[in-house]
Design an enzyme around this catalytic site. Structure first.
Site, short mmCIF file in Angstrom:
data_model
loop_
_atom_site.label_atom_id
_atom_site.label_comp_id
_atom_site.label_asym_id
_atom_site.label_seq_id
_atom_site.Cartn_x
_atom_site.Cartn_y
_atom_site.Cartn_z
N GLU A 39 -12.72 1.97 -0.59
CA GLU A 39 -11.55 1.37 0.18
C GLU A 39 -10.34 2.44 -0.14
OE1 GLU A 39 -10.94 -2.07 -2.05
OE2 GLU A 39 -12.68 -3.13 -0.94
N PRO A 40 -10.60 3.66 0.49
CA PRO A 40 -9.47 4.66 0.11
C PRO A 40 -8.39 4.48 1.24
CG PRO A 40 -11.30 5.64 1.48
CD PRO A 40 -11.72 4.26 1.08
N GLY A 41 -7.11 4.75 0.89
CA GLY A 41 -6.11 4.58 1.89
C GLY A 41 -5.01 5.92 1.56
N ARG A 42 -4.53 5.88 0.52
CA ARG A 42 -3.38 7.03 0.28
C ARG A 42 -4.05 8.51 0.46
NH1 ARG A 42 0.79 6.27 -3.68
NH2 ARG A 42 -0.53 5.00 -4.76
N ARG A 44 9.53 3.51 -2.06
CA ARG A 44 8.64 3.95 -3.25
C ARG A 44 9.49 4.70 -4.29
NH1 ARG A 44 5.17 7.59 -3.63
NH2 ARG A 44 3.76 6.37 -4.72
N TYR A 74 9.29 2.61 -7.67
CA TYR A 74 8.45 3.26 -8.76
C TYR A 74 8.88 4.58 -9.25
CZ TYR A 74 5.19 0.73 -5.71
OH TYR A 74 4.62 0.02 -4.98
N CYS A 88 23.41 -0.46 0.70
CA CYS A 88 24.43 -0.71 -0.24
C CYS A 88 23.70 -1.13 -1.60
CB CYS A 88 25.21 -1.76 0.00
SG CYS A 88 26.21 -1.60 1.78
N GLU A 89 23.28 -0.18 -2.18
CA GLU A 89 22.31 -0.30 -3.44
C GLU A 89 22.37 1.06 -4.14
OE1 GLU A 89 19.99 -2.86 -4.73
OE2 GLU A 89 19.93 -4.25 -2.77
N TYR A 139 2.06 3.89 2.00
CA TYR A 139 2.83 2.94 1.52
C TYR A 139 4.40 3.39 2.02
CZ TYR A 139 -1.22 2.08 -0.98
OH TYR A 139 -2.77 1.86 -1.40
N1 LLP Z 1 -8.54 -1.63 -2.47
C1 LLP Z 1 -7.69 -2.43 -3.16
C2 LLP Z 1 -8.32 -3.73 -3.55
C3 LLP Z 1 -6.32 -2.39 -3.35
O1 LLP Z 1 -5.76 -3.15 -4.05
C4 LLP Z 1 -5.87 -1.06 -3.02
C5 LLP Z 1 -4.29 -0.68 -3.13
C6 LLP Z 1 -6.64 -0.01 -2.17
C7 LLP Z 1 -7.92 -0.45 -2.03
C8 LLP Z 1 -6.06 1.19 -1.88
O2 LLP Z 1 -5.85 2.10 -2.79
P1 LLP Z 1 -5.49 3.79 -2.61
O3 LLP Z 1 -6.82 4.35 -2.02
O4 LLP Z 1 -4.54 3.73 -1.45
O5 LLP Z 1 -5.03 4.13 -3.56
N2 LLP Z 1 2.43 0.63 -3.17
C9 LLP Z 1 2.13 1.46 -4.10
C10 LLP Z 1 0.53 1.38 -4.12
C11 LLP Z 1 -0.28 0.16 -4.25
C12 LLP Z 1 -1.61 -0.03 -4.19
C13 LLP Z 1 -2.08 -1.42 -3.82
N3 LLP Z 1 -3.66 -1.47 -3.84
C14 LLP Z 1 2.48 2.89 -3.72
O6 LLP Z 1 3.33 3.13 -2.88
O7 LLP Z 1 2.31 3.82 -4.71
#
Ligand code: LLP
Length: 417
Positions: free
Chosen positions: A274-277, A313, A317, A342-343, A371
């Site tokens: 489940e990649p995203g970033r 972000r 973080y 205003c922060e 994100y």
């Molecule tokens: N699968 C599950 C169950 C997850 O909770 C997440 C991300 C992913 C896959 C995707 O992860 P990735 O491949 O993108 O690392 N908002 C934060 C990151 C929160 C991640 C939440 N879960 C940021 O901006 O760094």
């Protein structure tokens, strides 16, 4: 491929001038590179081809229909965490049979929607959730496929807010409890045990925690496969990090594959990831225009028209995003890049060496594919930014800028009070 590069001193997104895009569509503006997204997807699937994986793009990372559709055309499935994300993923072209539904708090309505849509499986995080899914499935006369989410208790060495696979995190269940819950799942009506899920965290730049987690679940998965003939998926979540700072080395798909394939291949299970970033992070930028340059008593503030509502972000973080000039500038200055909200946490860069820009110049905040827009808000009643996708020399507006009238739609004033 570097999606965003300078040509003759001007920043380009693939073959399109970023300054031209800002002129045409206004700022703040998200610009995405379609080729980058495709290449990242292909390189990950290529590195893991021995395992014939199903890549389920994590929709929370960037929910743009154009991006989801780009990935759907590549053959991607989706990882969703709400009814809203399930709706978006299907609407953008991902078939329900390639969608996994995660999250600790699924409501009855969401479970019902997912069952009626016939999704691939639910990743289940607790006994109560398992019981609820079974009850809803029974009522609908459906079979719910489930993969229990195991918390392998490894430290992914990332920011504490984005690590999810340690025992103090709310996610999943420890291995012993999971074994107990598989037995419960086997007894419950209308449940099919489909696999095992884990996700240890995000922005992980070292393959070791992935290998460590894979080792921890490998023997359990082998055992479960023997016990339950329908057990066939091993979902190892997302988390592969990207380069935010020039000196960082990204975790390359080949390095990742080298660490995990030898552990996973002998299991004979279908790999789900489940990649995203990693797919979209460096495929997007946020283009902003300098409104004012203000010299404070101790430092300079470059005040731009983008803000923490567009990209939270750094505030949330203390995340680092490179900020560069759209028109390359030789002269440098030092200061903060801040938004109009205003922060004091409304900043993109603090005490940084920056291009010496002036009012009206454009800046690009880098690594904004992941994100950023998906975590945006209307705070300070700021309409959401527009989004453009570029492919070669073509550019398309994929989400128009929100209109100010839309900010109040849905609100009512109780007149009789
Ligand atoms: N699968 C599950 C169950 C997850 O909770 C997440 C991300 C992913 C896959 C995707 O992860 P990735 O491949 O993108 O690392 N908002 C934060 C990151 C929160 C991640 C939440 N879960 C940021 O901006 O760094």
């Amino acid at each position: 491929m570097e999606a965003f590069t300078y040509k003759r001193g001007q920043l380009f997104a693939e073959g399109v001038s970023v300054a031209e895009l800002a002129k045409k569509f206004g700022t703040p503006l998200f610009v995405y590179s379609r080729s980058h997204i495709q290449e990242q997807y292909r390189s990950l699937i290529g590195a893991l081809k021995e395992l014939d994986p199903l890549i389920c793009y994590s929709v929370k990372v960037n929910t743009s229909a154009a991006i989801i559709n780009t990935l759907a055309k590549e053959g991607s499935g989706a990882d969703v965490v709400s009814g809203g994300e399930l709706y978006r993923a299907m609407k953008a072209g991902i078939s329900a049979g390639r969608i996994a539904f995660a999250g600790v708090g699924k409501t009855t309505a969401e479970i019902e929607f997912a069952l009626k849509s016939n999704i691939l499986f639910f990743t289940v995080e607790s006994e109560q959730e398992l019981e609820r899914i079974s009850a809803v499935a029974k009522r609908l006369k459906k079979t719910a496929r489930v993969a229990l989410r195991v918390n392998p208790d490894v430290d992914p060495k990332t920011h504490k807010y984005i690590s999810t696979g340690k025992k103090e995190n709310k996610f999943g269940m420890d291995l012993n409890r999971a074994l107990h819950n598989y037995a419960l799942a086997a007894r419950l009506p209308n449940i099919e045990i489909a696999g095992l899920h884990m996700h240890i965290g995000s922005q992980i730049l070292d393959a070791t925690p992935f290998a460590e987690a894979a080792m921890k679940v490998a023997s359990v998965a082998t055992e479960l496969k023997k016990l339950y003939p329908t057990f066939r998926y091993l979902d190892i979540g997302g988390g592969i990090g990207i380069r935010y700072k020039p000196e960082q080395s990204p975790l390359l798909p080949a390095t990742f594959a080298k660490a995990v394939v030898p552990i996973l291949k002998p299991l004979g299970l279908k790999l789900v990831m489940e990649p995203g970033r990693n797919i979209v992070g460096n495929g997007g930028i946020l283009v902003v225009e300098v409104q004012y340059v203000k010299q404070g008593p101790s430092k300079k503030f470059i005040i731009v028209d983008g803000a923490m509502n567009d990209l939270i972000r750094p505030a949330l973080y203390e995340a680092h995003h490179e900020v560069i000039a759209v028109k390359q500038a030789k002269k440098k200055t030092r200061g903060d890049v801040v938004g109009p909200i205003c922060e004091s946490a409304d900043f993109f860069a603090l005490d940084r060496e920056l291009p010496d820009v002036k009012q009206g110049d454009l800046l690009a905040v880098m690594s904004c594919g992941a994100y950023a827009m998906s975590m945006s808000s209307n705070y300070n009643s700021r309409p959401r930014a527009a989004e453009v996708m570029v492919s070669g020399k073509r550019a398309a507006l994929v989400r128009r800028r929100e209109r100010i009238e839309e900010l109040v739609c849905g609100e009512t004033i109780p007149m009789a009070w």
